[in-house]
Each structure stands twice: as structure tokens, then as C-alpha cells.
Design a protein around this motif. Structure first.
Motif, PDB file in Angstrom:
ATOM      1  N   VAL A 142       0.867  -1.182   0.000  1.00  0.00           N
ATOM      2  CA  VAL A 142       0.000   0.000   0.000  1.00  0.00           C
ATOM      3  C   VAL A 142       0.902   1.230   0.000  1.00  0.00           C
ATOM      4  CG1 VAL A 142      -1.820   1.267   1.198  1.00  0.00           C
ATOM      5  CG2 VAL A 142      -1.813  -1.234   1.245  1.00  0.00           C
ATOM      6  N   ARG A 143       0.724   2.045  -1.032  1.00  0.00           N
ATOM      7  CA  ARG A 143       1.592   3.203  -1.250  1.00  0.00           C
ATOM      8  C   ARG A 143       0.749   4.458  -1.467  1.00  0.00           C
ATOM      9  NH1 ARG A 143       4.955  -0.166  -5.779  1.00  0.00           N
ATOM     10  NH2 ARG A 143       5.804  -1.689  -4.338  1.00  0.00           N
ATOM     11  N   PRO A 144       1.388   5.638  -1.402  1.00  0.00           N
ATOM     12  CA  PRO A 144       0.652   6.860  -1.742  1.00  0.00           C
ATOM     13  C   PRO A 144       0.099   6.765  -3.168  1.00  0.00           C
ATOM     14  CG  PRO A 144       2.751   7.404  -0.712  1.00  0.00           C
ATOM     15  CD  PRO A 144       2.765   5.918  -0.981  1.00  0.00           C
ATOM     16  N   GLY A 145      -1.053   7.380  -3.403  1.00  0.00           N
ATOM     17  CA  GLY A 145      -1.752   7.265  -4.678  1.00  0.00           C
ATOM     18  C   GLY A 145      -0.920   7.663  -5.885  1.00  0.00           C
ATOM     19  N   TYR A 146      -0.806   6.746  -6.843  1.00  0.00           N
ATOM     20  CA  TYR A 146      -0.087   6.960  -8.093  1.00  0.00           C
ATOM     21  C   TYR A 146      -0.852   7.965  -8.946  1.00  0.00           C
ATOM     22  CZ  TYR A 146       1.822   5.681 -12.713  1.00  0.00           C
ATOM     23  OH  TYR A 146       2.389   5.702 -13.961  1.00  0.00           O
ATOM     24  N   HIS A 147      -0.245   9.105  -9.234  1.00  0.00           N
ATOM     25  CA  HIS A 147      -0.845  10.188 -10.028  1.00  0.00           C
ATOM     26  C   HIS A 147      -2.125  10.746  -9.407  1.00  0.00           C
ATOM     27  CE1 HIS A 147       1.878  10.330 -13.375  1.00  0.00           C
ATOM     28  NE2 HIS A 147       1.764   9.038 -13.594  1.00  0.00           N
ATOM     29  N   MET A 148      -2.233  10.681  -8.080  1.00  0.00           N
ATOM     30  CA  MET A 148      -3.424  11.158  -7.384  1.00  0.00           C
ATOM     31  C   MET A 148      -2.994  12.029  -6.202  1.00  0.00           C
ATOM     32  SD  MET A 148      -5.736   9.581  -9.167  1.00  0.00           S
ATOM     33  CE  MET A 148      -7.283   9.594  -8.322  1.00  0.00           C
ATOM     34  N   ASN A 149      -3.981  12.645  -5.539  1.00  0.00           N
ATOM     35  CA  ASN A 149      -3.714  13.378  -4.306  1.00  0.00           C
ATOM     36  C   ASN A 149      -3.270  12.350  -3.264  1.00  0.00           C
ATOM     37  OD1 ASN A 149      -4.072  14.473  -1.676  1.00  0.00           O
ATOM     38  ND2 ASN A 149      -5.479  15.997  -2.480  1.00  0.00           N
ATOM     39  N   LYS A 150      -2.014  12.405  -2.884  1.00  0.00           N
ATOM     40  CA  LYS A 150      -1.440  11.373  -2.021  1.00  0.00           C
ATOM     41  C   LYS A 150      -1.979  11.398  -0.600  1.00  0.00           C
ATOM     42  CE  LYS A 150       2.468  11.048  -5.057  1.00  0.00           C
ATOM     43  NZ  LYS A 150       1.609  10.534  -6.060  1.00  0.00           N
ATOM     44  N   LYS A 151      -2.651  12.470  -0.233  1.00  0.00           N
ATOM     45  CA  LYS A 151      -3.260  12.538   1.093  1.00  0.00           C
ATOM     46  C   LYS A 151      -4.548  11.705   1.135  1.00  0.00           C
ATOM     47  CE  LYS A 151      -5.079  15.850   4.448  1.00  0.00           C
ATOM     48  NZ  LYS A 151      -5.361  17.261   4.721  1.00  0.00           N
ATOM     49  N   HIS A 152      -5.284  11.682   0.030  1.00  0.00           N
ATOM     50  CA  HIS A 152      -6.611  11.066   0.007  1.00  0.00           C
ATOM     51  C   HIS A 152      -6.703   9.774  -0.817  1.00  0.00           C
ATOM     52  CE1 HIS A 152      -8.554  14.427   2.044  1.00  0.00           C
ATOM     53  NE2 HIS A 152      -7.753  15.209   1.344  1.00  0.00           N
ATOM     54  N   TRP A 153      -5.620   9.371  -1.455  1.00  0.00           N
ATOM     55  CA  TRP A 153      -5.657   8.181  -2.296  1.00  0.00           C
ATOM     56  C   TRP A 153      -4.478   7.269  -1.983  1.00  0.00           C
ATOM     57  CZ3 TRP A 153      -9.295   6.962  -6.108  1.00  0.00           C
ATOM     58  CH2 TRP A 153     -10.241   7.952  -6.377  1.00  0.00           C
ATOM     59  N   ASN A 154      -4.738   5.966  -2.014  1.00  0.00           N
ATOM     60  CA  ASN A 154      -3.698   4.946  -1.896  1.00  0.00           C
ATOM     61  C   ASN A 154      -3.636   4.153  -3.188  1.00  0.00           C
ATOM     62  OD1 ASN A 154      -2.686   5.338   0.676  1.00  0.00           O
ATOM     63  ND2 ASN A 154      -4.074   3.877   1.643  1.00  0.00           N
ATOM     64  N   THR A 155      -2.453   3.662  -3.487  1.00  0.00           N
ATOM     65  CA  THR A 155      -2.254   2.686  -4.553  1.00  0.00           C
ATOM     66  C   THR A 155      -1.931   1.365  -3.883  1.00  0.00           C
ATOM     67  OG1 THR A 155      -1.476   4.306  -6.164  1.00  0.00           O
ATOM     68  CG2 THR A 155      -0.795   2.015  -6.507  1.00  0.00           C
ATOM     69  N   ILE A 156      -2.656   0.333  -4.266  1.00  0.00           N
ATOM     70  CA  ILE A 156      -2.426  -1.002  -3.721  1.00  0.00           C
ATOM     71  C   ILE A 156      -1.861  -1.865  -4.841  1.00  0.00           C
ATOM     72  CG2 ILE A 156      -3.467  -3.037  -2.652  1.00  0.00           C
ATOM     73  CD1 ILE A 156      -5.238   0.254  -2.386  1.00  0.00           C
ATOM     74  N   VAL A 157      -0.697  -2.429  -4.619  1.00  0.00           N
ATOM     75  CA  VAL A 157      -0.082  -3.328  -5.588  1.00  0.00           C
ATOM     76  C   VAL A 157      -0.792  -4.671  -5.458  1.00  0.00           C
ATOM     77  CG1 VAL A 157       2.048  -4.419  -6.361  1.00  0.00           C
ATOM     78  CG2 VAL A 157       2.123  -2.135  -5.321  1.00  0.00           C
ATOM     79  N   LEU A 158      -1.323  -5.156  -6.561  1.00  0.00           N
ATOM     80  CA  LEU A 158      -2.076  -6.417  -6.550  1.00  0.00           C
ATOM     81  C   LEU A 158      -1.122  -7.572  -6.849  1.00  0.00           C
ATOM     82  CD1 LEU A 158      -5.242  -5.150  -8.455  1.00  0.00           C
ATOM     83  CD2 LEU A 158      -4.870  -5.304  -5.978  1.00  0.00           C
TER      84      LEU A 158
END
Length: 116
Positions: free
Chosen positions: A67-83
Motif C-alpha cells: 500500500v503506497r501513496p496514490g499513483y498520479h493522485m492526491n497522495k493525502k486522500h488516495w492509496n495505490t495497492i499493488v495487486l
């Protein structure tokens, strides 16, 4: 795994899929608002971006390497989850539920009532 996640997102009331940025990512929306972005063509693993409460987002990033800060998104409000299989699908489904609920909660009341 990605197929199951896409299916789960699309089973949400009012969920629609879109490709506003081209072939990748697949964007899942509710009432025209994004709640999931699924990147299937990024190297060895697929990714999903999900909206998240900022405090919960930080906690999830600390607890899970995938689980990482959102890829190309507002990193405060979005997470990126590696599947990559390191998180159970059930945990990812809970994160999808949270993202969907956050977006729905910000819709006008009249629109929310048509969704639930």
C-alpha cells in the motif's frame, strides 16, 4: 485477481466503468465520481488506486508494503495497492468498500438516496 476486483467494484450500486484516460487505467465511477482506478498494464503487477481517509491511508501504508501513496493522485486522500497477492482479496474488498463509501458520502443527499 484483477478480474475478481473489477467484478467486485462493478457490483456496487450505481458503479460504472470508463476509460477517460485511454486504454489504461480502467476507472470505476459512482455518479460520475471516481472511486477506483485499475492499472493492469504496469509491469509485473496490477495496481488499484482507492480513495481513503487520510489517517487510515497513513496507517495502511505503514502496515503493508504493497500500500503506497496514490499513483498520479492526491497522495493525502488516495492509496495505490499493488495487486501482487501479498494482501488477501478480502482486505482489498474492504478498501474498495471504504473508497466507494467516501465518494458516495460526498454526493448531494438527493443523489445518495437514489444509490442506496
Amino acid at each position: 485477481m484483477t478480474h475478481n476486483i473489477i467484478e467486485y467494484c462493478l457490483k456496487k450500486n450505481g458503479a460504472t466503468k470508463d476509460y477517460p484516460f485511454g486504454f489504461d487505467p480502467l476507472v470505476i465511477k459512482i455518479a460520475g465520481k471516481m472511486f477506483a482506478l485499475i492499472f493492469e498494464n504496469k509491469g509485473n503487477s496490477a495496481y488499484i488506486n482507492l480513495k481513503c481517509d487520510p489517517v487510515i491511508a497513513g496507517n495502511l501504508r505503514e502496515q503493508h508494503e504493497s500500500v503506497r501513496p496514490g499513483y498520479h493522485m492526491n497522495k493525502k486522500h488516495w492509496n495505490t495497492i499493488v495487486l501482487d497477492g501479498s494482501l488477501p482479496e478480502s482486505d482489498i474488498y474492504l478498501m474498495i468498500d471504504h473508497s466507494y463509501d467516501r465518494v458516495v458520502q460526498n454526493l448531494p443527499k438527493s443523489l445518495r438516496q437514489t444509490i442506496y
